[in-house]
Scaffold this motif. Structure first.
Motif, PDB file in Angstrom:
ATOM      1  N   PHE A 164      27.193 -86.491 -59.248  1.00  0.00           N
ATOM      2  CA  PHE A 164      27.061 -86.219 -57.819  1.00  0.00           C
ATOM      3  C   PHE A 164      25.602 -86.300 -57.370  1.00  0.00           C
ATOM      4  N   ILE A 165      24.680 -85.889 -58.242  1.00  0.00           N
ATOM      5  CA  ILE A 165      23.259 -85.997 -57.885  1.00  0.00           C
ATOM      6  C   ILE A 165      22.872 -87.449 -57.684  1.00  0.00           C
ATOM      7  N   PHE A 166      23.315 -88.325 -58.594  1.00  0.00           N
ATOM      8  CA  PHE A 166      22.924 -89.727 -58.507  1.00  0.00           C
ATOM      9  C   PHE A 166      23.737 -90.502 -57.483  1.00  0.00           C
ATOM     10  N   CYS A 167      24.816 -89.918 -56.967  1.00  0.00           N
ATOM     11  CA  CYS A 167      25.495 -90.533 -55.822  1.00  0.00           C
ATOM     12  C   CYS A 167      24.571 -90.563 -54.606  1.00  0.00           C
ATOM     13  N   GLY A 168      23.692 -89.563 -54.515  1.00  0.00           N
ATOM     14  CA  GLY A 168      22.817 -89.497 -53.352  1.00  0.00           C
ATOM     15  C   GLY A 168      21.369 -89.798 -53.617  1.00  0.00           C
ATOM     16  N   ALA A 195      26.689 -93.483 -68.921  1.00  0.00           N
ATOM     17  CA  ALA A 195      27.597 -94.498 -68.395  1.00  0.00           C
ATOM     18  C   ALA A 195      28.306 -93.999 -67.146  1.00  0.00           C
ATOM     19  N   ILE A 196      28.739 -92.734 -67.158  1.00  0.00           N
ATOM     20  CA  ILE A 196      29.397 -92.162 -65.983  1.00  0.00           C
ATOM     21  C   ILE A 196      28.399 -91.993 -64.840  1.00  0.00           C
ATOM     22  N   GLY A 197      27.180 -91.544 -65.170  1.00  0.00           N
ATOM     23  CA  GLY A 197      26.149 -91.408 -64.154  1.00  0.00           C
ATOM     24  C   GLY A 197      25.759 -92.741 -63.542  1.00  0.00           C
ATOM     25  N   ALA A 198      25.764 -93.797 -64.370  1.00  0.00           N
ATOM     26  CA  ALA A 198      25.449 -95.129 -63.863  1.00  0.00           C
ATOM     27  C   ALA A 198      26.474 -95.586 -62.839  1.00  0.00           C
ATOM     28  N   PHE A 199      27.733 -95.207 -63.031  1.00  0.00           N
ATOM     29  CA  PHE A 199      28.771 -95.567 -62.066  1.00  0.00           C
ATOM     30  C   PHE A 199      28.496 -94.916 -60.706  1.00  0.00           C
ATOM     31  N   ALA A 200      27.924 -93.689 -60.738  1.00  0.00           N
ATOM     32  CA  ALA A 200      27.552 -93.032 -59.481  1.00  0.00           C
ATOM     33  C   ALA A 200      26.460 -93.814 -58.771  1.00  0.00           C
ATOM     34  N   SER A 201      25.474 -94.307 -59.532  1.00  0.00           N
ATOM     35  CA  SER A 201      24.421 -95.126 -58.930  1.00  0.00           C
ATOM     36  C   SER A 201      24.980 -96.415 -58.350  1.00  0.00           C
ATOM     37  N   LEU A 202      26.075 -96.915 -58.945  1.00  0.00           N
ATOM     38  CA  LEU A 202      26.689 -98.151 -58.470  1.00  0.00           C
ATOM     39  C   LEU A 202      27.363 -97.967 -57.121  1.00  0.00           C
ATOM     40  N   ILE A 203      28.080 -96.862 -56.931  1.00  0.00           N
ATOM     41  CA  ILE A 203      28.891 -96.704 -55.725  1.00  0.00           C
ATOM     42  C   ILE A 203      28.215 -95.879 -54.641  1.00  0.00           C
TER      43      ILE A 203
END
Length: 451
Positions: free
Chosen positions: A265-269, A387-395
């Protein structure tokens, strides 16, 4: 002549040579007293600090383009791809950052097997090739292939191995060394932004990007001898062992999930303001393109200060307190962005957000050994979490871009209201999960309150 007493007789020592038994005949219990002590672990030295400088130059390129993507987002929206939605354009930057992070799941084990030289030359070549192909791109799919996929993969095989290489050469000074290395990222963003801003009007987009490619090639060329000349810590294929990539037991570990989802959630924003503040400045506040691009320079410059200050504080209070503090303040800054309608206030926001959010890159890995105390699966679980955190950066940025209302009144900032709420709320929720992780580690794992 020397003598020693032997009963009532004196024995000539020089006439009686001492017989030293072979090492193999010494009992196993006594061999430890005969063999020399093991060499102390490395902790710096000229060779190690040269590698720090080399990795700094690598990160200058690897993350420099990611931090500078806001200038490309702005140029694509206002010139090259002006008919496209901001959300679609941001997929270029997020694809690159996603591949940069997730490729580490493979490049880490390859580093352990001794393939660092291959990855160094191959990653540098692919990254530079992608930059040169970007200079020839005029359509969206060409930009996505060159800047998003090609450069993302090239930089991805350099990211984790660079951190691992420096970590092998330091013990007590490792945090300082890694802090210096990661500062190459915002410095790269600053240099590339200034170069783009100074050249774009004079020589056009194609030659401006080529100049950036030449800078990338030159910095890689300087980094190669610094990293490899006389180095003995770049891996050994014969001695290497395959590292475990996946650990299914992590799915039953609450600490692993709290760490992973808080980062998600942090890397989503996190990257959203870096991608969109230039466009916001130019389209909503009516600034010149030059001033809009320099807002990236301000954010990246303060990020350097933020990283070093956070590392200094973490060394005295533990990483959890500065980590949670920086996440909360960054989230509040994104929400406060809603009420900013003047250029001075906006530049102050860019500086403060860059400073506090800068700590969100170097601090998380320092906590993970506490989250996963078993060294046998630490690498595997960290790779899974990344890998999961990278997906947040992607979307994250495309979702935020889809919330931009291009029909908003210029100067009110209302066109970016959805984006600002999205990145602020995502990071704020991430801080809640992060606080839960802190409580879990303190109560369940019996760790100290200052972790």
């Amino acid at each position: 002549m020397a003598y020693r007493n032997h009963g009532d007789e004196k024995v000539d020592i020089e006439a009686e040579p001492v017989q030293i038994p072979p090492l193999l005949d010494i009992p196993i219990e006594e061999k430890a007293n005969v063999l020399p002590p093991p060499a102390p672990p490395p902790d710096g030295g000229l060779r190690a600090w040269l590698q720090v400088l080399g990795c700094y130059l690598v990160f200058f390129n690897v993350w420099g383009f990611t931090f500078a993507f806001g200038l490309f987002q702005n140029y694509y929206e206002t010139n090259l791809l002006r008919n496209m939605n901001p959300s679609a354009i941001s997929w270029v930057g997020t694809t690159g950052s996603y591949l940069l992070i997730v490729t580490g799941v493979i490049s880490g084990p390859l580093f352990d097997l001794g393939f660092y030289r291959v990855m160094l030359f191959g990653g540098a070549a692919v990254s530079t090739f992608g930059c040169m192909m970007l200079s020839l791109s005029t359509k969206y799919y060409q930009i996505l292939l060159s800047q998003g996929i090609c450069m993302g993969l090239g930089c991805g095989v350099l990211y984790v191995p660079g951190l691992a290489l420096v970590s092998r050469s330091f013990t007590t000074r490792r945090a300082v060394a890694l802090g210096i290395v990661t500062c190459g990222a915002p410095i790269g963003g600053i240099i590339y932004t200034i170069v783009f801003n100074q050249l774009i009007d004079g020589i056009g987009f194609d030659w401006t990007v080529r100049v950036m490619g030449f800078i990338m090639f030159t910095s890689f060329s300087i980094a190669f001898p610094l990293l490899l000349w006389g180095a003995g810590n770049t891996g050994d294929i014969a001695a290497g062992t395959t590292r475990k990539i996946f650990d299914k037991n992590a799915f039953s570990d609450l600490g692993f999930w709290l760490y992973t989802w808080s980062n998600f959630f942090i890397f989503c924003g996190y990257l959203v303001p870096f991608f969109y503040i230039p466009s916001y400045a130019q389209l909503e506040l009516g600034t010149s393109r030059s001033l809009a691009l320099y807002s990236i320079v301000i954010a990246s410059g303060s990020s350097v200060i933020g990283r070093m200050v956070a590392a200094f504080v973490a060394g005295r209070t533990g990483a959890m307190i500065p980590w949670i503090t920086c996440v909360v303040v960054s989230a509040v800054m994104c929400l406060a962005w809603i009420g900013i309608h003047s250029v001075p206030a906006f530049l102050a926001f860019a500086a403060l957000y860059g400073g506090f959010s800068g700590a969100l890159i170097p601090l998380p890995p320092t906590i993970f050994p506490t989250v996963c105390p078993d060294p046998k699966v630490l690498g595997a679980r960290l790779g899974m979490a990344q890998a999961i955190g990278a997906f947040a950066s992607l979307i994250g940025s495309p979702i935020a871009g889809a919330l931009v209302n291009s029909g908003g009144d210029s100067g009110t900032g209302q066109g970016y209201l959805g984006l600002q709420l999205f990145c602020g709320c995502m990071m704020l929720f991430g801080s809640v999960l992060l606080s839960a992780l802190w409580f879990y580690l303190f109560r369940k794992r019996k760790t100290k309150i200052l972790i």
